[in-house]
Design a protein around this motif. Structure first.
Motif, short mmCIF file in Angstrom:
data_model
loop_
_atom_site.label_atom_id
_atom_site.label_comp_id
_atom_site.label_asym_id
_atom_site.label_seq_id
_atom_site.Cartn_x
_atom_site.Cartn_y
_atom_site.Cartn_z
N HIS A 4 4.71 34.74 42.66
CA HIS A 4 4.99 33.34 42.99
C HIS A 4 6.30 33.20 43.76
N MET A 27 3.72 27.91 41.39
CA MET A 27 3.52 28.37 40.02
C MET A 27 2.64 27.39 39.24
N LEU A 72 7.25 25.22 32.42
CA LEU A 72 7.10 24.50 33.68
C LEU A 72 7.81 23.15 33.64
N THR A 129 8.47 27.00 45.04
CA THR A 129 8.26 28.02 44.00
C THR A 129 7.66 27.39 42.76
N TRP A 130 8.24 26.26 42.34
CA TRP A 130 7.72 25.57 41.15
C TRP A 130 6.29 25.10 41.38
N HIS A 165 -1.02 27.66 40.42
CA HIS A 165 -1.66 28.87 39.88
C HIS A 165 -2.00 28.68 38.41
N HIS A 166 -1.04 28.16 37.65
CA HIS A 166 -1.27 27.94 36.22
C HIS A 166 -2.40 26.94 35.99
N ALA A 179 3.08 34.60 34.65
CA ALA A 179 3.54 34.71 36.03
C ALA A 179 4.21 36.05 36.29
N ASP A 180 4.33 36.39 37.55
CA ASP A 180 5.06 37.59 37.95
C ASP A 180 5.79 37.28 39.26
N MET A 209 11.17 32.88 36.25
CA MET A 209 9.81 33.40 36.32
C MET A 209 9.58 34.48 35.25
N TYR A 240 8.18 33.39 31.93
CA TYR A 240 6.87 32.75 31.90
C TYR A 240 5.79 33.82 31.79
#
Length: 253
Positions: free
Chosen positions: A25, A57, A94, A53-54, A60-61, A21-22, A15, A18
């Motif tokens: 996630h 993320m 990702l 988790t993936w 959100h992306h 992200a922070d 993370m 990326y």
């Protein structure tokens, strides 16, 4: 022990690389993992935790930063699907993370080639849900209720979680035909998950739970764990969604 587990260090490292992200996630996925627990092993917790988790993320992306035209977006989703099916190496962060996730599954003794194929197809199924949501958002269009429910169910990741648990627990979903009642149950579980996402703090109509019961009714006792786990998964998923909603409401005040 799992109730107090910290976020996976590998995920924290990933993370951190990326830029969009922070820790949010990983924290959200960890909270979801705790709601879905107890798991039977650390392997189950690790696999399901990394999957969500993936996915969190990616969601959100997709809905916050992704800015592609229709043709570019189609290539983007095809690329991720190719990574999930081990036909291509990931190029984005990702994509690389997905490649690592799928690539490490064969190291687990529970996973057969059939299980891996089913998981890959399920990930593509999940990607379709996010792709539809992205298209509607980009075009500022309002989908019909049934399409929205389908997209929310698919993008919940519950369908893929079932295929992962099937391999880890020996349910053998990869060994039955698409028209087998056990495979049809996956879509019903997913539909309930979609409804929960649309109304996280509302009680689900009785007819949805009845539909779930009816879907599992034809299965004999060898599928008992599959049936029980699916029901618990949905109940605990709803608890997590409600906590997410409460956090969002508190932040908005």
């Amino acid at each position: 022990m799992l109730e107090h587990a910290l976020p996976d260090p590998m995920l924290l490292t990933w993370m951190g690389s990326y830029t969009h992200a922070d820790l949010e996630h990983v924290t959200r996925a960890t909270q979801l993992l705790h709601h879905l627990a107890p798991f039977r092993s650390l392997s189950e917790a690790a696999v399901i935790g990394r999957w969500f988790t993936w996915l969190l993320m990616l969601e959100h992306h997709t809905l916050t930063y992704l800015d592609l035209n229709l043709e570019q977006a189609q290539r983007y989703w095809r690329g991720l699907r190719a990574v999930a099916e081990n036909r291509s190496a990931g190029t984005s962060v990702l994509g690389q993370a997905l490649g690592d996730f799928v690539g490490n599954l064969p190291r687990l003794p529970a996973f057969s080639s059939g299980d891996l194929m089913l998981v890959s197809l399920a990930i593509g199924h999940t990607l379709d849900g996010l792709a539809w949501r992205y298209t509607w958002q980009s075009q500022q269009s309002e989908p019909v209720a049934s399409s929205l429910l389908d997209a929310m169910g698919r993008s919940s990741g519950i369908y893929t979680a079932l295929t992962l648990l099937s391999a880890l627990r020996g349910w053998r979903l990869s060994e039955v035909l698409l028209n087998h009642p056990a495979r049809r149950c996956m879509k019903v579980v997913e539909a309930v998950a979609g409804s929960l996402r649309l109304q996280p703090t509302s009680a689900l109509p009785d007819n949805l739970w009845q539909a779930l019961e009816q879907a599992f009714a034809p299965l004999d006792k060898q599928w008992a764990d599959y049936r029980q786990t699916s029901g618990l998964l949905l109940q605990r998923y709803q608890t997590w969604l409600a906590s997410e909603q409460a956090t969002d409401d508190a932040s908005a005040e």
